[in-house]
Design a protein around this motif. Structure first.
Motif, PDB file in Angstrom:
ATOM      1  N   GLN A 174       0.835  -1.185   0.257  1.00 43.35           N
ATOM      2  CA  GLN A 174       0.061   0.038  -0.216  1.00 43.35           C
ATOM      3  C   GLN A 174       0.894   1.496  -0.164  1.00 43.35           C
ATOM      4  O   GLN A 174       0.216   2.013  -0.809  1.00 43.35           O
TER       5      GLN A 174
ATOM      6  N   ASN B 184     -13.173  12.051  -6.031  1.00 50.25           N
ATOM      7  CA  ASN B 184     -12.215  11.174  -5.935  1.00 50.25           C
ATOM      8  C   ASN B 184     -12.989   9.752  -5.333  1.00 50.25           C
ATOM      9  O   ASN B 184     -13.037   8.833  -4.441  1.00 50.25           O
TER      10      ASN B 184
ATOM     11  N   ASP C  80     -14.944   7.070  -5.440  1.00 50.58           N
ATOM     12  CA  ASP C  80     -14.795   5.524  -5.922  1.00 50.58           C
ATOM     13  C   ASP C  80     -13.020   5.262  -5.684  1.00 50.58           C
ATOM     14  O   ASP C  80     -12.559   4.577  -5.007  1.00 50.58           O
ATOM     15  N   GLN C  81     -12.618   6.602  -5.896  1.00 51.99           N
ATOM     16  CA  GLN C  81     -11.080   6.630  -5.013  1.00 51.99           C
ATOM     17  C   GLN C  81     -10.974   6.646  -3.075  1.00 51.99           C
ATOM     18  O   GLN C  81      -9.935   7.106  -2.651  1.00 51.99           O
TER      19      GLN C  81
ATOM     20  N   ARG D   3      -8.317   2.856   0.002  1.00 51.50           N
ATOM     21  CA  ARG D   3      -7.113   2.570  -0.081  1.00 51.50           C
ATOM     22  C   ARG D   3      -7.069   2.246  -0.083  1.00 51.50           C
ATOM     23  O   ARG D   3      -7.146   1.593   0.847  1.00 51.50           O
ATOM     24  N   GLY D   4      -5.714   1.424  -0.708  1.00 52.28           N
ATOM     25  CA  GLY D   4      -5.597  -0.160  -0.139  1.00 52.28           C
ATOM     26  C   GLY D   4      -6.263  -1.901   0.173  1.00 52.28           C
ATOM     27  O   GLY D   4      -7.134  -1.942  -0.667  1.00 52.28           O
TER      28      GLY D   4
ATOM     29  N   TYR E 256      -8.015  11.362   1.152  1.00 52.14           N
ATOM     30  CA  TYR E 256      -8.700   9.352   0.858  1.00 52.14           C
ATOM     31  C   TYR E 256      -8.031   9.045   1.887  1.00 52.14           C
ATOM     32  O   TYR E 256      -6.786   9.372   3.189  1.00 52.14           O
TER      33      TYR E 256
ATOM     34  N   LEU F  61      -6.058   5.154   3.211  1.00 50.56           N
ATOM     35  CA  LEU F  61      -5.283   4.480   3.412  1.00 50.56           C
ATOM     36  C   LEU F  61      -5.886   2.979   3.995  1.00 50.56           C
ATOM     37  O   LEU F  61      -5.204   3.106   4.719  1.00 50.56           O
TER      38      LEU F  61
END
Ligand SMILES: Nc1ncnc2c1ncn2[C@@H]1O[C@H](COP(=O)(O)OP(=O)(O)OP(=O)(O)O)[C@@H](O)[C@H]1O
Ligand SMILES: C[C@@](O)(CCOP(=O)(O)OP(=O)(O)O)CC(=O)O
Length: 389
Positions: free
Chosen positions: A29, A317, A319-320, A323-324, A351, A353
């Motif tokens: 990640q 963002n 959909d982003q 993350r990870g 975001y 992670l």
């Protein structure tokens, strides 16, 4: 990461005023990728950081290069086999990239210098204890040479030979441990860690007390919590220590502010979440920046993620946003929403992670290496500025 941080007693050798402990995060990640090439055609050492040429004359970078070359010379001096390859007089070109914000309080210097030293060591065929070399790039980099839970020993010697990293426990010891990094700002911080810590050492009586009294006690306790996989103890101490580190920043004169309003809202949210559950479910820590690193056990991730999403909904963002590692969805009970989720602040968290602890042994060293301008080994995840294909 997980700080238990302090300042330096020697800024050249990078020797700390107290021992410290960190967790090395998973490279699937968060990672630095470094490629190095050496060639007789190169006329000078050069380095590109995130695609832009950086000053190779930086004393810390020079110290790492010098130390790896010194170890290579020493090794070759005592070895009978011909290492055919690389002349130590060849200049190197280095390309390095962080897939997370640089100089934003997410330990880019730790990842960057640890990766640099491992890559140079492979290029020059150097093995063995290298945390001492990585330490010359950035103190925290010495811990990042190992996976799992790692202590950087203060050491006593003036030459720093005993100021090295030691693994407290491997990542397999506590496989349920998870980490959410809440990226509030990817901007470069205004006061760098190195300069900031020096001012703290010079002016903060709280830092002195912390280094002499508080950290030694807490470190022993933290190691015990880790060995016992006691999340309650581990989490509480993590939060208390992060808060004390930031108190030393405020105690520095002139004061340093790494946390911002969003950081403070995240802190309050974590405490409301824990209070609602009646125990420590999540534990935040903030390095030298506003971005939060939050520890929890795997069975808390889905619920806490939903709490964060409702509190700091994404504006872009979508959909982003997460993350990870995958996160399953959770529906929150009404009483939890009422007790924990305050007025939403859209866009405050850029975001999130989701990651866990990294262990070298499990995956092996994977740094790409380029031995000369025409001969490359390993995968090349990004283009080399010097055109090595
Ligand atoms: N991949 C890399 N390779 C070499 N040097 C790097 C790399 N990434 C970062 N650095 C160096 O580290 C510096 C950033 O260090 P700094 O301590 O200010 O921030 P940080 O490490 O991201 O945050 P913190 O130490 O507070 O967690 C960069 O300016 C650069 O000199
Ligand atoms: C707040 C910190 O991230 C400070 C970074 O400290 P370093 O010891 O890495 O500092 P330099 O060697 O000057 O780069 C806490 C930590 O990771 O220990």
């Amino acid at each position: 990461m997980l700080s238990l941080a302090g300042g330096k007693r020697d800024n050249d050798l990078i020797l700390p005023i107290n021992s410290s402990l960190s967790v090395t995060l998973h490279q699937d990640q968060l990672k630095t990728t470094t490629t190095a090439a050496a060639s007789q055609d190169f006329t000078e050492d050069r380095l590109w950081l995130n695609g832009e040429e950086a000053d190779v004359g930086h004393p810390r970078l020079q110290a790492c290069l010098r130390e790896v070359r010194r170890l290579a010379r020493k090794r070759r001096g005592s070895s009978t086999e011909d290492t055919a390859a690389l002349s130590l007089s060849y200049k190197v070109h280095i390309a390095t990239e962080n897939n997370f914000p640089t100089a934003a309080g997410l330990a880019s210097s730790a990842a960057g210098y640890a990766c640099l030293v491992s890559t140079l060591a492979r290029l020059y065929g150097v093995e063995g204890e290298l945390s001492e070399v990585a330490r010359r790039g950035s103190g925290s980099a010495c811990r990042s040479m190992l996976g799992g839970f790692v202590q950087w020993q203060r050491g006593e010697r003036p030459d720093g030979r005993d100021s090295i990293a030691q693994q407290v426990a491997p990542e397999t010891h506590w496989p349920e441990l998870r980490v959410l990094v809440l990226v509030v700002s990817g901007e470069k911080k205004q006061v760098g860690s190195t300069a900031g810590m020096q001012t703290s050492v010079d002016t903060s009586p709280l830092l002195k007390h912390r280094a002499e009294v508080v950290v030694p006690e807490r470190l022993a306790l933290m190691v015990r919590h880790i060995h016992e996989r006691d999340f309650e103890g581990f989490g509480q101490l993590t939060m208390q220590d992060s808060n004390q580190f930031h108190a030393t920043c405020l105690d520095t004169f002139p004061p340093i502010f790494y946390l911002n309003d969003i950081s403070r809202q995240i802190i309050a949210l974590a405490h409301r979440f824990n209070a609602h559950h009646g125990c420590t479910k999540v534990a935040y820590t903030f390095d030298a920046g506003p971005n939060a690193v939050i520890f929890m056990l795997a069975d808390t991730v889905a619920e806490f993620m939903e709490v964060v999403r409702r509190s700091f909904p994404p504006t872009t963002n979508g959909d982003q946003f997460v993350r990870g590692l995958p996160v399953s969805s959770a529906s929150l009970p009404e009483e939890l929403i009422a007790a924990v989720v305050a007025e939403p602040v859209p866009g405050a968290v850029q975001y999130i992670l989701h990651t866990k602890v990294w262990g070298w042994v499990e995956h092996g060293a994977g740094e790409p290496i380029c031995l000369s301008s025409g001969l490359c080994m390993g995968p090349h995840p990004h283009p080399h500025p010097w055109g090595c294909a």
